[in-house]
Write an enzyme that holds these catalytic residues in place. Structure first.
Site, short mmCIF file in Angstrom:
data_model
loop_
_atom_site.label_atom_id
_atom_site.label_comp_id
_atom_site.label_asym_id
_atom_site.label_seq_id
_atom_site.Cartn_x
_atom_site.Cartn_y
_atom_site.Cartn_z
N LYS A 104 -35.99 -10.00 -11.42
CA LYS A 104 -36.70 -10.33 -12.66
C LYS A 104 -38.15 -10.72 -12.40
CE LYS A 104 -32.93 -11.41 -15.76
NZ LYS A 104 -32.29 -12.37 -16.63
N LYS A 140 -28.88 -0.31 -13.73
CA LYS A 140 -27.90 -0.95 -14.62
C LYS A 140 -28.33 -0.78 -16.09
CE LYS A 140 -28.09 -5.42 -14.89
NZ LYS A 140 -28.10 -6.86 -14.65
N LYS A 160 -30.61 -4.83 -21.45
CA LYS A 160 -31.35 -5.04 -22.71
C LYS A 160 -32.85 -4.95 -22.48
CE LYS A 160 -28.06 -8.40 -24.42
NZ LYS A 160 -27.91 -9.79 -24.06
P1 TYM Z 1 -26.16 -11.28 -19.70
O1 TYM Z 1 -26.57 -11.81 -21.03
O2 TYM Z 1 -27.14 -10.48 -18.91
O3 TYM Z 1 -24.86 -10.38 -19.87
C1 TYM Z 1 -23.68 -10.85 -20.51
C2 TYM Z 1 -22.46 -10.30 -19.79
O4 TYM Z 1 -22.52 -8.86 -19.75
C3 TYM Z 1 -22.37 -8.40 -18.41
N1 TYM Z 1 -23.21 -7.20 -18.23
C4 TYM Z 1 -22.74 -6.03 -17.78
N2 TYM Z 1 -21.52 -5.63 -17.38
C5 TYM Z 1 -21.38 -4.33 -16.97
N3 TYM Z 1 -22.41 -3.44 -16.96
C6 TYM Z 1 -23.66 -3.80 -17.33
N4 TYM Z 1 -24.65 -2.91 -17.33
C7 TYM Z 1 -23.87 -5.15 -17.76
N5 TYM Z 1 -24.96 -5.83 -18.21
C8 TYM Z 1 -24.54 -7.08 -18.48
C9 TYM Z 1 -22.89 -9.55 -17.55
O5 TYM Z 1 -22.36 -9.47 -16.25
C10 TYM Z 1 -22.40 -10.74 -18.32
O6 TYM Z 1 -21.05 -11.02 -17.98
N6 TYM Z 1 -26.38 -15.17 -16.56
C11 TYM Z 1 -25.59 -14.55 -17.62
C12 TYM Z 1 -25.29 -15.45 -18.79
C13 TYM Z 1 -24.67 -16.75 -18.43
C14 TYM Z 1 -23.32 -16.96 -18.00
C15 TYM Z 1 -23.20 -18.36 -17.83
C16 TYM Z 1 -22.26 -16.11 -17.76
C17 TYM Z 1 -25.26 -17.97 -18.48
N7 TYM Z 1 -24.39 -18.97 -18.13
C18 TYM Z 1 -21.99 -18.94 -17.38
C19 TYM Z 1 -21.05 -16.67 -17.31
C20 TYM Z 1 -20.94 -18.06 -17.15
C21 TYM Z 1 -26.36 -13.34 -18.14
O7 TYM Z 1 -27.56 -13.28 -18.10
O8 TYM Z 1 -25.57 -12.44 -18.80
#
Ligand code: TYM
Length: 329
Positions: A109, A192, A195
């Site tokens: 990032k 990947k 968003k």
């Molecule tokens: P975030 O908002 O990027 O994504 C949310 C969830 O979607 C999954 N994900 C994917 N899975 C498969 N293929 C993809 N291309 C893909 N893009 C996103 C992510 O793995 C995630 O499970 N850091 C986290 C948010 C967070 C969190 C937490 C998660 C904050 N605190 C505590 C679990 C527990 C994040 O940015 O997810």
């Protein structure tokens, strides 16, 4: 019963990667686990944002998650529950700079302009550890990209327990569903689905219309060969691999079954079948999301109730952590 926690950033309408990698599994886990699902709006401040878009996107994500089948009682936004920030600070002081320096998401990032990024982006994983551990949650359903963050959360928990000489925080286990742990961009099978990709054509979002879904799949990058009949034939063909993986996950079939049905065919007919499948499965979610978005009051009410529930569970745990480190009350 093991407690399940997971989160998603309200940085836009969730896409197919979020759905297959996380949300769909959350819905399944709800039926036999105690679950909490969080819109991590505090994490969203770690990258550039505007107040208006954060508000809109938090409501949009709430509507989308409810439309996908998330139980309203389990859903809330992070900033409404103070335990996250309080334990997050304690963890900033437990976690080591050396550990944070190894985090690949920060490197991805921040890119080359590391010095110009917020301190929040750097300590992001500490807050994420607090999100999970302030509920003593032990199971965390996520996509593959979160694996390193969960490992760090376990390191933090272990160090806290060691420093305080007590087994206070449990070990966390990620739940990563193998079928679609990493959904890739429709424009580049080596990237990947995300968003933050500037190209909207790279992702299908859960509010896309049937026409948008069909067009994005039709335009998805592929190669010129026919689909193979066996898995080995997908090697070195990341775009074909991605589309077949999406089809298999969306239709609850194995990769082998999809390839035995479509092997030998060109992408034209396969893309049509994939678009039809996605429209069939995702259109009801899009319709329900639009319906829910018309009632902002209801969405706010859901978040408030969810936050109250989350507070009831997290407050005694964070208070005990505060007492353990020596804070007076
Ligand atoms: P975030 O908002 O990027 O994504 C949310 C969830 O979607 C999954 N994900 C994917 N899975 C498969 N293929 C993809 N291309 C893909 N893009 C996103 C992510 O793995 C995630 O499970 N850091 C986290 C948010 C967070 C969190 C937490 C998660 C904050 N605190 C505590 C679990 C527990 C994040 O940015 O997810």
């Amino acid at each position: 019963m093991q407690r399940v926690f997971s989160g998603i950033q309200p940085t836009g309408i969730p896409h197919l990667g979020n759905y297959l990698g996380a949300i769909r599994n959350w819905v399944t886990l709800q039926s036999d686990h105690e679950c909490l699902f969080c819109l991590v709006d505090m994490h969203t401040l770690t990258m550039p944002w505007t107040p208006q878009s954060l508000r809109e996107q938090t409501l949009g994500s709430t509507a989308c998650l409810l439309a996908s089948g998330i139980d309203p009682k389990r859903l809330y936004n992070q900033s409404a529950v103070s335990a996250h920030a309080r334990l997050g600070w304690i963890f900033n002081c437990v976690s080591r700079l050396g550990w944070l320096n190894r985090m690949t998401q920060f490197k991805d990032k921040a890119g080359k302009s590391r010095e110009n990024h917020s301190a929040g982006l750097y300590v992001y994983p500490n807050l994420m550890a607090a999100d999970i551990l302030t509920f003593h949650a032990t199971r965390v359903p996520v996509g593959d990209d979160q694996r390193q963050h969960i490992e760090l959360a376990n390191d933090i928990a272990k160090k806290f327990n060691h420093d305080m000489s007590i087994e206070f925080f449990p070990e966390i286990e990620p739940i990563i569903s193998p079928e679609a742990a990493r959904v890739m961009s429709l424009r580049d099978g080596n990237k990947k689905m995300s968003k933050s990709d500037p190209s909207e054509q790279s992702r299908i979002v859960l509010t896309d219309t049937p026409e948008e879904i069909t067009q994005k799949i039709r335009r998805a990058k592929t190669d010129s060969e026919a689909l193979p009949s066996e898995k080995e034939g997908l090697e070195g063909r990341p775009e074909a691999q991605n589309l077949v993986t999406i089809y298999a996950a969306m239709s609850d079939q194995s990769l082998e079954k999809v390839l035995s049905d479509f092997g030998g065919q060109g992408f034209g007919s396969f893309k049509q079948a994939l678009a039809d499948l996605l429209v069939e499965k995702l259109s009801p979610v899009a319709t329900e999301t639009r319906h829910l978005l018309a009632d902002e009051h209801h969405l706010l009410q859901v978040l408030r109730q969810g936050a109250e529930h989350a507070r009831n569970i997290s407050e005694p745990i964070v208070q005990e952590a505060e007492r353990l480190v020596g804070f007076l009350r």
